[in-house]
Write an enzyme that holds these catalytic residues in place. Structure first.
Site, PDB file in Angstrom:
ATOM      1  CD1 TRP A 107      -2.035  -2.145   2.106  1.00  0.00           C
ATOM      2  CD2 TRP A 107      -2.718  -1.639   0.037  1.00  0.00           C
ATOM      3  NE1 TRP A 107      -2.927  -3.111   1.691  1.00  0.00           N
ATOM      4  CE2 TRP A 107      -3.351  -2.822   0.440  1.00  0.00           C
ATOM      5  CE3 TRP A 107      -2.987  -1.123  -1.232  1.00  0.00           C
ATOM      6  CZ2 TRP A 107      -4.253  -3.521  -0.389  1.00  0.00           C
ATOM      7  CZ3 TRP A 107      -3.876  -1.808  -2.053  1.00  0.00           C
ATOM      8  CH2 TRP A 107      -4.489  -2.972  -1.632  1.00  0.00           C
ATOM      9  CG  ASP A 177      -2.921   3.761   4.479  1.00  0.00           C
ATOM     10  OD1 ASP A 177      -3.873   3.533   5.251  1.00  0.00           O
ATOM     11  OD2 ASP A 177      -2.691   3.097   3.441  1.00  0.00           O
ATOM     12  CE  LYS A 201      -8.529  -3.197   4.097  1.00  0.00           C
ATOM     13  NZ  LYS A 201      -7.394  -2.468   3.584  1.00  0.00           N
TER      14      LYS A 201
HETATM   15  C1  LIG Z   1      -6.816  -2.042   2.207  1.00  0.00           C
HETATM   16  C2  LIG Z   1      -5.810  -0.992   2.293  1.00  0.00           C
HETATM   17  C3  LIG Z   1      -5.696   0.014   1.315  1.00  0.00           C
HETATM   18  C4  LIG Z   1      -6.528   0.017   0.051  1.00  0.00           C
HETATM   19  O1  LIG Z   1      -7.815   0.440   0.293  1.00  0.00           O
HETATM   20  P1  LIG Z   1      -8.948   0.459  -0.861  1.00  0.00           P
HETATM   21  O2  LIG Z   1     -10.115   0.999  -0.111  1.00  0.00           O
HETATM   22  O3  LIG Z   1      -9.126  -0.942  -1.347  1.00  0.00           O
HETATM   23  O4  LIG Z   1      -8.503   1.374  -1.931  1.00  0.00           O
HETATM   24  C5  LIG Z   1      -4.775   1.001   1.525  1.00  0.00           C
HETATM   25  N1  LIG Z   1      -3.977   1.016   2.604  1.00  0.00           N
HETATM   26  C6  LIG Z   1      -4.049   0.057   3.549  1.00  0.00           C
HETATM   27  C7  LIG Z   1      -3.123   0.102   4.722  1.00  0.00           C
HETATM   28  C8  LIG Z   1      -4.963  -0.963   3.432  1.00  0.00           C
HETATM   29  O5  LIG Z   1      -5.023  -1.920   4.377  1.00  0.00           O
END
Ligand SMILES: *Cc1c(COP(=O)(O)O)cnc(C)c1O
Length: 365
Positions: A107, A177, A201
């Site tokens: 990511w 993130d 998540k």
């Molecule tokens: C799942 C995830 C993403 C991607 O998210 P989407 O909503 O599928 O675009 C980005 N960063 C992290 C840390 C993730 O776990």
């Protein structure tokens, strides 16, 4: 076979993922007639007084739980993680057009690649050569002083690592993130320029990112940036510039109420540490299973483990599924196993998993 109330299995999915049963029950009870409004939240005008209250309460409870300082805005933005990969550079790469990224997994790398479309995005540290099994320790001097921002992924969902420290970037705003760690432990929001997370998540159904942004970072977009991708438009309109992801905001709000009811993020953090420790302790004592990640960088949310034999891994995942322990396969890019044990995974889920792993180990020595 392991089963919970309503014949529910233990779901270790990395995302979308488990929600607290109490929240699902509340949502079910609200479904046809939300708190006497005579409508479902799905059917409500986002401009109605009922929905306005849902959104305001969600934000207020989020602020309280995370102790978000007053000089930060909270935005509910559609599109999940990948939209944030673009929004961050579009909004912040505006002066030197430099940004420094720490590459700790898929990511972070995707975010870095996206930023390269808009300016000089530099990978200043990476653990890719070791298959992202650890997290680089960076110092202030490692960041370019004139960078518009620095970027990290706090919890690496696929590789099962996390930052166990917050890098000091000096005056360079730090963007993080936190999708797969959101509200899993206490965090000092004031250390960040932007702290964002995808909802699916640890918070709510898919379709939204929560963006916590320091006010001085708003309003810097170039004029050609699409309106919806300007953080300021969301800040100026209380995340209701257009129709927001109403359902996701509502469920997130119920999750925040639930977190308050159990005593807040500190209580959640203790439970998460206990759950993760149990599982890692067993893996470390096992002769069959191994955790490939550096001990000090282990994620509390995504526990990655392997047997060393890909066929045996597959067998494990398949047999676990038969027992009601589902979604234990590692990400399709790395294989092995991964147990995502988010906030809503009860400790009994860990106990059942460990019991099954012990049985599998005895049968497959
Ligand atoms: C799942 C995830 C993403 C991607 O998210 P989407 O909503 O599928 O675009 C980005 N960063 C992290 C840390 C993730 O776990």
């Amino acid at each position: 076979m392991y089963k919970q109330k309503y014949d529910r299995v233990y779901n270790f999915s990395a995302g979308p993922s488990v929600l607290p049963l109490e929240v699902l029950e509340k949502v079910q009870a609200d479904l046809l007639n939300y708190e006497g409004s005579g409508q479902s939240v799905m059917e409500m005008s986002h401009r109605s007084k009922e929905f306005k209250k849902i959104a305001e309460d969600a934000e207020a409870n989020l602020r309280e739980l995370m102790e978000i300082p007053d000089n930060y805005k909270v935005l509910f933005v559609q599109g999940g993680g990948h939209v944030q990969f673009a929004m961050v550079p579009l909004n912040l790469m505006v002066n030197s057009k430099k940004a420094d990224y720490i590459i700790t997994g898929t990511w972070a790398k995707k975010a870095w690649k996206e930023a390269q479309k808009f300016g000089d995005a530099k990978a200043i540290a990476s653990s890719e050569e070791d298959k992202f099994t650890w997290v680089p320790k960076v110092k202030k001097e490692d960041f370019r002083e004139d960078a518009d921002y620095a970027y990290i992924c706090l919890n690496n969902t696929i590789y099962g690592t996390r930052f166990n420290y917050i890098p000091d970037t000096g005056d360079v705003p730090l963007v993080a993130d936190w999708s797969s760690g959101w509200m899993s432990e206490k965090i000092d929001v004031s250390k960040f320029g932007i702290l964002w997370g995808g909802a699916q998540k640890n918070v709510a159904p898919a379709g939204m990112a929560i963006v916590v942004i320091r006010e001085d970072l708003l309003g810097k977009c170039a004029p050609e940036v699409p309106t919806y991708l300007d953080y300021k438009i969301h800040a100026d309109n209380d995340s209701m510039y257009n129709t927001p992801p109403c359902w996701t905001i509502y469920v997130a709000g119920e999750v925040f109420k639930y977190l308050k009811s159990i005593g807040g993020i500190g209580v959640m953090e203790e439970m998460n540490k206990k759950k993760a420790k149990k599982l890692y302790d067993y893996i470390d004592s096992s002769e069959l299973f191994k955790a490939p990640v550096a001990v000090e960088d282990r994620s509390l949310m995504n526990v990655v483990f392997v047997t060393g034999d890909p066929d045996l891994d597959k067998k494990f995942v398949a047999e676990a599924r038969e027992e009601g322990l589902i979604n234990l396969a590692g990400h399709r890019s790395i294989g092995g196993m991964r147990a995502s044990i988010y906030n809503a995974m009860p400790e009994e889920g860990i106990d059942c998993l460990i019991e099954f792993m012990k049985k599998f180990e005895a049968e497959n020595k």
